[in-house]
Structures are given as C-alpha cells and as structure tokens.
Write an enzyme that holds these catalytic residues in place. Structure first.
Site, short mmCIF file in Angstrom:
data_model
loop_
_atom_site.label_atom_id
_atom_site.label_comp_id
_atom_site.label_asym_id
_atom_site.label_seq_id
_atom_site.Cartn_x
_atom_site.Cartn_y
_atom_site.Cartn_z
N MET A 42 0.84 -1.19 0.00
CA MET A 42 0.00 0.00 0.00
C MET A 42 0.88 1.24 0.00
O MET A 42 1.96 1.24 0.57
CB MET A 42 -0.92 0.02 1.22
CG MET A 42 -1.99 -1.04 1.19
SD MET A 42 -1.37 -2.70 1.50
CE MET A 42 -0.99 -2.64 3.22
N CYS A 43 0.39 2.29 -0.61
CA CYS A 43 1.15 3.54 -0.62
C CYS A 43 0.25 4.63 -1.19
O CYS A 43 -0.92 4.42 -1.48
CB CYS A 43 2.43 3.41 -1.45
SG CYS A 43 2.18 3.35 -3.24
N ARG A 44 0.80 5.78 -1.34
CA ARG A 44 0.22 6.89 -2.09
C ARG A 44 1.28 7.30 -3.12
O ARG A 44 2.47 7.38 -2.78
CB ARG A 44 -0.10 8.08 -1.20
CG ARG A 44 -1.06 7.83 -0.04
CD ARG A 44 -2.53 7.83 -0.47
NE ARG A 44 -2.95 6.53 -0.97
CZ ARG A 44 -4.19 6.28 -1.42
NH1 ARG A 44 -5.09 7.25 -1.47
NH2 ARG A 44 -4.51 5.08 -1.84
N VAL A 103 5.02 7.49 -1.36
CA VAL A 103 5.28 7.19 0.06
C VAL A 103 4.74 5.79 0.31
O VAL A 103 3.71 5.41 -0.23
CB VAL A 103 4.62 8.23 0.99
CG1 VAL A 103 5.34 9.57 0.88
CG2 VAL A 103 3.13 8.41 0.69
N ASN A 149 0.76 0.88 -6.09
CA ASN A 149 -0.05 1.13 -4.91
C ASN A 149 -1.00 -0.05 -4.77
O ASN A 149 -1.90 -0.23 -5.59
CB ASN A 149 -0.83 2.43 -5.07
CG ASN A 149 -1.90 2.61 -4.02
OD1 ASN A 149 -1.79 2.09 -2.91
ND2 ASN A 149 -2.96 3.33 -4.35
#
Length: 263
Positions: free
Chosen positions: A1-3, A88, A115
């Site tokens: 998971m991330c942005r 991120v 993501n």
C-alpha cells in the site's frame, strides 16, 4: 500500500508539487484522506525526476518516513523538473528490503510505482516468476510484490509492448494468478503517464495549460480533480487524458474515452 503521484507540465520545484499543497504527498505520508487500506505511509519514500535534455531520470529514495528526512526539504526547495513520479510507502511485508523496496523503481527512461498488494504473496506469483528469464528474477531490486510486478511490466516493455499494453496485460495476468490483489500501477517515461485503477483510488487533474497530475488522491480541493473508475487504464500526456476500461483491453484495444473538456 502507498500513495503515489506523477506529474507532467511546465517546470516546477519538487516542493511545489510534493510539499506545498494543503494535502500534499508529504502530508499523505501520515494523514491520507482517501486511503482504503492502511492508515500511515511511513515505510520509506522515493521521488524520481527528469532533467532537461536527459531521458534517464534521477532518483532519491530512503527507508525512513518522508517527514523524517531533513535533507529532502533542501532538495525539494531547489530541484526543478517538468516530469516526476513520487511515492510514500506502507510496506505489505514488514522489513522488506528497506530503501530498495521504495518506489519509484527505474530502468532506462521509465519510473514505476505500485499502490496495492498482491494477494497470497509470494506463492501466488511463483508461476509467473518462472515465465521471466532467470537473470531478470535474480536481478530483482527487492524481495517484495511490487518489485516482481515491475519485473513483469519491464519484461513486456523490453519486448516491444507500449506502456499501456504492458501495464494492462500485467494487471490482468497478476489478477488472474492472485485474485483479490490491488493493482494500481503508475508508469512514466517523462513524456507520458500510464496508470491503472484496480482496487484503490486514482485521480487526475488537467491544466491549467499543458499540465497533468495523476495521483492516488487529490493534493488539494481544486474542483477539477476527476476520479478514475475502478478497473480502468489511464494514458496521459501534458494536454490530454484517455481512459480505457481494462475489461475491454483484450478486445483489440477498445477505443479510449476522452476526458471531459477543459474549462
């Protein structure tokens, strides 16, 4: 998971794109507004950008939270670019290779980010790993799901597929091997952005002028942000954004849907 976020447009500083907006990627590291899985993105970050006249991007990646890197503030204040990709990270597997697992991944002119998460990792993708040449598997930058997904995409790119076909075919292949995976992929070569929405949020902002931003979530409250429907391929330049349903990608590349006209 991330942005994650990709940008094409007139030259701007990294800070203007990643730090200054009210809900910037910098803030999304600890306070994302639309993240569906996970609550904080503190397992590293990275940014890749293109310098004028150089088709091979530079990268800056760290295994620490974005807000914890004192050097990044100076870098973001002075480095200017007309194209970038930044992310991120919220690690799928704790301790997975640190900095090497932080997006963007890179090869030649390309920057890539994932993501999401591959369901059943690593066993679910073992059969797909065997389809890659042994040298490519042994050269994986990190031992995480995103690194293998990138290897699958890159193999197709090096085989002659265009960016959109490479992402679309990889998403379908991984989703079939690992049902329930979240596969929001983001790829740029400095001139175009290609992305998939598959299981998580994706938005884009066009204009003013020749400028496009594609991101996991809006970095401000500009009403011109548009959400990308799930299971969609996005292809963008500085002046246009095209959306193609991924379920139709095998039907001889179904006609893309143009974005709404700019106002």
């Amino acid at each position: 998971m991330c942005r994650h976020l990709a940008f094409l447009g007139p030259e701007e500083t990294l800070g203007a794109l990643l730090v200054a907006p009210e809900h910037s990627l910098f803030r999304q590291a600890w306070a994302p507004r639309r993240q569906r899985h996970g609550t904080v993105n503190a397992d590293g970050f990275g940014v890749g950008w293109y310098a004028t006249g150089d088709p091979v991007p530079a990268r800056y990646r760290r295994a620490v939270p974005l807000w914890g890197d004192q050097s990044f503030a100076d870098l973001a204040r002075v480095v200017r670019t007309s194209a970038l990709l930044a992310a991120v990270r919220d690690a799928t597997v704790a301790g997975a290779d640190g900095e090497a697992a932080a997006a963007p991944f890179a090869a030649g002119p390309w920057l890539f980010s994932h993501n999401g998460a591959v369901a059943g990792w690593p066993g679910s993708l073992a059969p797909l790993a065997t389809t890659l040449p042994a040298q490519e598997v042994l050269s994986l930058e990190a031992r995480c799901d995103s690194a293998l997904v990138w290897a699958l995409v890159l193999h197709r790119l090096r085989g002659g597929d265009d960016e959109g076909q490479a992402l679309a075919d990889t998403v379908v292949e991984v989703a079939e091997a690992a049902p329930g995976s979240r596969l929001n992929l983001l790829l740029t070569n400095g001139e175009t952005i290609v992305a998939t929405a598959w299981g998580d949020t994706l938005w884009y902002l066009s204009g003013p002028g020749p400028r496009t931003v594609v991101a996991s979530e809006p970095y401000d409250d500009d009403p011109h942000w548009r959400e990308v429907p799930d299971r969609t391929l996005l292809t963008a330049s500085r002046t246009e954004v095209l959306l193609t349903p991924l379920k139709d990608m095998n039907d001889d590349m179904a006609p893309a849907q143009p974005k709404e006209p700019r106002t």
